[in-house]
Design a protein around this motif. Sequence first.
Motif, PDB file in Angstrom:
ATOM      1  N   ILE A   1       0.838  -1.207   0.000  1.00  0.00           N
ATOM      2  CA  ILE A   1       0.000   0.000   0.000  1.00  0.00           C
ATOM      3  C   ILE A   1       0.869   1.251   0.000  1.00  0.00           C
ATOM      4  O   ILE A   1       0.621   2.194  -0.750  1.00  0.00           O
ATOM      5  CB  ILE A   1      -0.981  -0.029   1.189  1.00  0.00           C
ATOM      6  N   LEU A   2       1.900   1.248   0.818  1.00  0.00           N
ATOM      7  CA  LEU A   2       2.802   2.400   0.859  1.00  0.00           C
ATOM      8  C   LEU A   2       3.489   2.632  -0.486  1.00  0.00           C
ATOM      9  O   LEU A   2       3.739   3.774  -0.867  1.00  0.00           O
ATOM     10  CB  LEU A   2       3.850   2.215   1.957  1.00  0.00           C
ATOM     11  N   ASN A   3       3.781   1.564  -1.198  1.00  0.00           N
ATOM     12  CA  ASN A   3       4.466   1.672  -2.479  1.00  0.00           C
ATOM     13  C   ASN A   3       3.515   1.806  -3.665  1.00  0.00           C
ATOM     14  O   ASN A   3       3.959   1.888  -4.817  1.00  0.00           O
ATOM     15  CB  ASN A   3       5.390   0.473  -2.687  1.00  0.00           C
ATOM     16  N   GLY A   4       2.206   1.801  -3.403  1.00  0.00           N
ATOM     17  CA  GLY A   4       1.235   1.998  -4.463  1.00  0.00           C
ATOM     18  C   GLY A   4       1.040   0.811  -5.372  1.00  0.00           C
ATOM     19  O   GLY A   4       0.555   0.956  -6.491  1.00  0.00           O
ATOM     20  N   CYS A   5       1.382  -0.382  -4.902  1.00  0.00           N
ATOM     21  CA  CYS A   5       1.249  -1.559  -5.762  1.00  0.00           C
ATOM     22  C   CYS A   5       0.337  -2.628  -5.154  1.00  0.00           C
ATOM     23  O   CYS A   5       0.410  -3.792  -5.542  1.00  0.00           O
ATOM     24  CB  CYS A   5       2.620  -2.133  -6.097  1.00  0.00           C
ATOM     25  N   TYR A   6      -0.519  -2.258  -4.236  1.00  0.00           N
ATOM     26  CA  TYR A   6      -1.464  -3.196  -3.630  1.00  0.00           C
ATOM     27  C   TYR A   6      -2.608  -3.418  -4.608  1.00  0.00           C
ATOM     28  O   TYR A   6      -3.227  -2.473  -5.095  1.00  0.00           O
ATOM     29  CB  TYR A   6      -1.985  -2.636  -2.305  1.00  0.00           C
ATOM     30  N   ALA A   7      -2.915  -4.669  -4.909  1.00  0.00           N
ATOM     31  CA  ALA A   7      -3.899  -4.999  -5.942  1.00  0.00           C
ATOM     32  C   ALA A   7      -5.335  -4.979  -5.416  1.00  0.00           C
ATOM     33  O   ALA A   7      -6.272  -4.833  -6.189  1.00  0.00           O
ATOM     34  CB  ALA A   7      -3.584  -6.363  -6.543  1.00  0.00           C
ATOM     35  N   GLY A   8      -5.518  -5.115  -4.112  1.00  0.00           N
ATOM     36  CA  GLY A   8      -6.870  -5.188  -3.548  1.00  0.00           C
ATOM     37  C   GLY A   8      -7.427  -3.828  -3.189  1.00  0.00           C
ATOM     38  O   GLY A   8      -6.820  -2.783  -3.425  1.00  0.00           O
ATOM     39  N   GLY A   9      -8.605  -3.851  -2.596  1.00  0.00           N
ATOM     40  CA  GLY A   9      -9.229  -2.623  -2.110  1.00  0.00           C
ATOM     41  C   GLY A   9      -8.576  -2.170  -0.814  1.00  0.00           C
ATOM     42  O   GLY A   9      -8.032  -2.979  -0.060  1.00  0.00           O
ATOM     43  N   THR A  10      -8.630  -0.891  -0.557  1.00  0.00           N
ATOM     44  CA  THR A  10      -7.967  -0.339   0.626  1.00  0.00           C
ATOM     45  C   THR A  10      -8.933   0.198   1.671  1.00  0.00           C
ATOM     46  O   THR A  10      -8.496   0.757   2.674  1.00  0.00           O
ATOM     47  CB  THR A  10      -7.002   0.797   0.217  1.00  0.00           C
ATOM     48  N   ASP A  11     -10.236   0.034   1.471  1.00  0.00           N
ATOM     49  CA  ASP A  11     -11.217   0.621   2.390  1.00  0.00           C
ATOM     50  C   ASP A  11     -11.056   0.127   3.822  1.00  0.00           C
ATOM     51  O   ASP A  11     -11.020   0.916   4.763  1.00  0.00           O
ATOM     52  CB  ASP A  11     -12.640   0.364   1.911  1.00  0.00           C
ATOM     53  N   ALA A  12     -10.967  -1.182   4.013  1.00  0.00           N
ATOM     54  CA  ALA A  12     -10.834  -1.738   5.364  1.00  0.00           C
ATOM     55  C   ALA A  12      -9.507  -1.313   5.985  1.00  0.00           C
ATOM     56  O   ALA A  12      -9.434  -0.990   7.172  1.00  0.00           O
ATOM     57  CB  ALA A  12     -10.949  -3.260   5.336  1.00  0.00           C
ATOM     58  N   PHE A  13      -8.463  -1.304   5.181  1.00  0.00           N
ATOM     59  CA  PHE A  13      -7.152  -0.888   5.665  1.00  0.00           C
ATOM     60  C   PHE A  13      -7.187   0.582   6.079  1.00  0.00           C
ATOM     61  O   PHE A  13      -6.686   0.960   7.133  1.00  0.00           O
ATOM     62  CB  PHE A  13      -6.098  -1.117   4.577  1.00  0.00           C
TER      63      PHE A  13
END
Length: 116
Positions: free
Chosen positions: A45-57
């Motif tokens: 997520i910090l590197n901008g390469c997370y493939a999933g949704g970020t809402d819960a995070f």
Amino acid sequence: MTAVAAPTYASERWFLLLRQAADTHGVRGTAALLGYANHTGTSQILNGCYAGGTDAFATRVLERFDTVDCPHLAQSLTSSSCRQYASRPCPINSSREVRHWRACQGCAHRPQEEQA
């Protein structure tokens, strides 16, 4: 070599709080503070390469790192703690808690009521 585009959430409050926590505690330490045993998702997520949704995070980051300076208690509270104090029913067993509840009802930090 191509430049990596900033993630779409790079300017959102939760991401800025996450970046600040990572700068302070490192990626592994931040993941641990968020309750994750593995730091891989946090790093992605910090590197901008997370493939999933970020809402819960994002919700977890805001609950853990977003703070409010409580004028009644004269200390910092997490936003979720502030919301719990402000939205609870008026306490009946403690005059100290009633004073705190009353202070919350008129506080500028009081979270807005959810619209039904």
